[in-house]
Design a protein around this motif. Sequence first.
Motif, mmCIF file in Angstrom:
data_model
loop_
_atom_site.group_PDB
_atom_site.id
_atom_site.type_symbol
_atom_site.label_atom_id
_atom_site.label_comp_id
_atom_site.label_asym_id
_atom_site.label_seq_id
_atom_site.Cartn_x
_atom_site.Cartn_y
_atom_site.Cartn_z
ATOM 1 N N UNK A 225 61.727 29.084 110.121
ATOM 2 C CA UNK A 225 63.156 29.223 109.881
ATOM 3 C C UNK A 225 63.487 29.022 108.409
ATOM 4 N N UNK A 226 62.871 28.018 107.819
ATOM 5 C CA UNK A 226 63.127 27.728 106.411
ATOM 6 C C UNK A 226 62.734 28.921 105.544
ATOM 7 N N UNK A 227 61.552 29.459 105.791
ATOM 8 C CA UNK A 227 61.066 30.603 105.012
ATOM 9 C C UNK A 227 62.040 31.764 105.141
ATOM 10 N N UNK A 242 55.283 15.619 100.803
ATOM 11 C CA UNK A 242 55.160 15.670 102.260
ATOM 12 C C UNK A 242 55.566 17.024 102.835
ATOM 13 N N UNK A 243 56.289 17.786 102.058
ATOM 14 C CA UNK A 243 56.804 19.062 102.568
ATOM 15 C C UNK A 243 55.971 20.256 102.133
ATOM 16 N N UNK A 244 54.870 19.981 101.449
ATOM 17 C CA UNK A 244 54.045 21.081 100.925
ATOM 18 C C UNK A 244 53.564 21.987 102.061
ATOM 19 N N UNK A 245 53.701 23.284 101.834
ATOM 20 C CA UNK A 245 53.227 24.260 102.817
ATOM 21 C C UNK A 245 54.301 24.712 103.794
ATOM 22 N N UNK A 246 55.422 24.007 103.837
ATOM 23 C CA UNK A 246 56.494 24.417 104.751
ATOM 24 C C UNK A 246 57.049 25.772 104.311
ATOM 25 N N UNK A 247 56.930 26.057 103.024
ATOM 26 C CA UNK A 247 57.236 27.387 102.499
ATOM 27 C C UNK A 247 55.993 27.825 101.740
ATOM 28 N N UNK A 248 55.541 29.074 101.915
ATOM 29 C CA UNK A 248 54.275 29.460 101.283
ATOM 30 C C UNK A 248 54.290 29.282 99.766
ATOM 31 N N UNK A 249 53.311 28.527 99.273
ATOM 32 C CA UNK A 249 53.284 28.245 97.836
ATOM 33 C C UNK A 249 52.913 29.465 97.012
ATOM 34 N N UNK A 250 52.291 30.454 97.643
ATOM 35 C CA UNK A 250 51.909 31.641 96.869
ATOM 36 C C UNK A 250 53.107 32.576 96.655
ATOM 37 N N UNK A 255 58.578 27.022 93.729
ATOM 38 C CA UNK A 255 58.335 26.452 92.400
ATOM 39 C C UNK A 255 57.271 25.359 92.423
ATOM 40 N N UNK A 256 56.658 25.156 93.582
ATOM 41 C CA UNK A 256 55.702 24.052 93.698
ATOM 42 C C UNK A 256 56.423 22.819 94.209
ATOM 43 N N UNK A 408 45.462 22.866 94.891
ATOM 44 C CA UNK A 408 45.149 23.584 96.127
ATOM 45 C C UNK A 408 46.447 24.265 96.526
ATOM 46 N N UNK A 409 46.426 25.557 96.801
ATOM 47 C CA UNK A 409 47.668 26.266 97.128
ATOM 48 C C UNK A 409 47.797 26.407 98.647
ATOM 49 N N UNK A 410 48.823 25.788 99.179
ATOM 50 C CA UNK A 410 49.012 25.756 100.626
ATOM 51 C C UNK A 410 50.069 26.771 101.050
ATOM 52 N N UNK A 411 49.715 27.620 101.978
ATOM 53 C CA UNK A 411 50.700 28.570 102.497
ATOM 54 C C UNK A 411 51.157 28.212 103.904
#
Lengths: 574, 163
Positions: A225-227, A242-250, A255-256, A408-411
């Motif tokens: 939903x967020x994306x 803690x929220x890393x990856x909830x929106x694709x970092x790529x 913005x990271x 590390x880039x989390x999607x």
Amino acid sequence: MELLSGADMIARFLKDEGVEYIYGYPGGAALHIYDALFRQDDVKHILVRHEQAATHAADGYARASGKPGVVLVTSGPGATNAVTGIATAYMDSIPMVVLCGQVMSHLIGDDAFQETDIVGVTRPIVKHSFSIRHPSEIPEVLKKAFYLASTGRPGPVVVDIPKDMTAPTERYEYVYPKKVKLRSYNPVTRGHTGQIKKAVELMLKAKRPVFYTGGGVVTGCASEGLTDLVKKLGFPITTTLMGIGAYPQSDKQCLGWLGMHGSYESNMAMHHADLIIAIGARFDDRVTNNTSKFCPTAKIIHVDVDPSSVSKTVRADVPIVGPAGSVIDEMISLVQGRTVENAGALTEWWEKIDGWRGEREGKLYEPSKTGEALKPQEVVEAVCRVTRGEAFVTTDVGQHQMFAAQYYKFDKPNRLITSGGLGTMGFGFPAAMGVKMSYPDDDVVCITGEGSFQMMMQELSTCKQYGVGVKIVNLNNQSLGMVRQWQDLNYKSRHAHSYMESLPDFHMLIEAYGFTAITVTTKEELAPALERAFADKHELVFLDIKVDPFEHVYPMQVPLGAMRDMLLSKTERT
Amino acid sequence: MRHIISILLENEPGALSRVVGLFSQRNYNIETLNVAPTEDPSLSRLTVTTIGDDRVIEQITKHLNKLIDVVKLVDLTEGNHIERELMLVKVKALGAARDEVKRTVDIFRAQIVDVTPSLYTVQITGDAAKLDAFLQAMAPVGILEVARTGVSGIARGDKVLSL
């Protein structure tokens, strides 16, 4: 109607509740329960080598799967050893149920052997706790424990079970309670519609908006939903650790992450924003820096399931108490068919952000040259490449944790598993075990340092017993890197006790447990070592990677400054 | 500002310690605390007076509400309310002072509930300011012992704190 002893009720309840794994360590007060577990095959008990590891493993399992982690320990030292893990779960709002044995009820308060008041000890670090007072209440209390742990803002729940409550001789009726109700506990299921409308109007009018989202989006399973919402609006987004990856970092709009060691562009965008849309984040001090200088021109929309998080450190202009998922869905439906009113201003905003991005591009760190010590950052980038950015990454705490999160880039959500709130060294390795057991076919990497790893390295034995094929990437800088960094910055490089003398020969140590260890000292060795380590998903491999001990983590916010006040390298600052 | 928060609490072991613990954990202040069972045996009523600005009081009520054992609460100071405290005081009552104490007790509409040749035990109810004033008046005579219950309160009018 079935008659069961308290101990058998516990085993049966766990099965009926759908619990797959229980992490624990036996001892006197828990023996009736262990005997009940022995006589069944549905719930798999994992014998750890220290109770702290049981809680971290259950925590890792919970973070990866979204289901509550379950721990079983004995009274006294068994329970107190679990305390750090309970506090870790509490600070990061992780669902967990901890069953603690207790001395027999007639002995409570007599300073009996292995007695501690664990309900008292854990009171400030649990969502709630229970003491069993009669065996017949076990099913209902356990149901309440699981319900509380996993709903609303999740958290750990401790259940104290005196030994006589589980005695095999006393049997009572067992019925699995499908539902429980607590009159004083009614977590909100949706936000206030009027407030959500107000928020959406602000969003559509904003000129310099930023989404700032946290762990609440991950635990609330609201990433999709967020994306969708962020893409529809075309706004920039930064997440917390803690929220890393909830929106694709790529994705370009990401913005990271932000805060003390967050990206330059995130912190700059936050500082200059006119609207901050905070969802499932708690304006923690590692994010805001000095709250009186925090985002001086921004209006703040704050969505959180926990009312006490809203306006706790930074006052919200539009507070919305509700779960991230349903609030985001409602926002999406209100945004549907509408366009932002200041498209021109938004374009200018993006130009500004891209300018900030450009300023730091290629300057984040200096890669090592041939013959030089490896940089920890390039190791993390190489780990990301070899796992195609798809691994579950657990970390311990310190420099390596920040490097893992930065490089590390989390999607996907639930992929970075780290102790963000409590900052618990020793978390990463047992957490990785918990993840690997429920995702045996995925890559699970523990990125750690030689300081943190030594806090929980006894768990190699657990991995041996259960064939847990995690990969351990030990960024070995022979020092407590983050402590050393602070000593460099604030104590004129007086490295008080931050140098790890007498390190073990990790190669021999790992081989003593029958696992493979690879030592990496040069850049040339790195790629082949990683290829070898990740070749078999079911094999535990330990990579001891010697890295530059003088490296610092940057950016780093200047203490007591605003979001934009950052050290960018050893010689540059904003 | 001083606030009076009244709480309906599950009558469970450990419930009180969760409330008290919350105040110390989060660095909030307890001025007075008063707790007793209600007409419903499953509930206790707890009244706490605390001091803090609006932001602090908002956090206190939110965190209290988060405790699973807290069923309902009200900040009585938000509206018209009645506030009472009961105090038992032992004061010296010798010679000329014996009459003086009796007169002051009457003025404050307090009661003497126990007597010895050398002292009176006085019972007095009222808001905290009245009790403080009484202690001030008795100070020259000699206060030997004070037992105060802490504030208890209830809203004026039709408003009711119940399930």
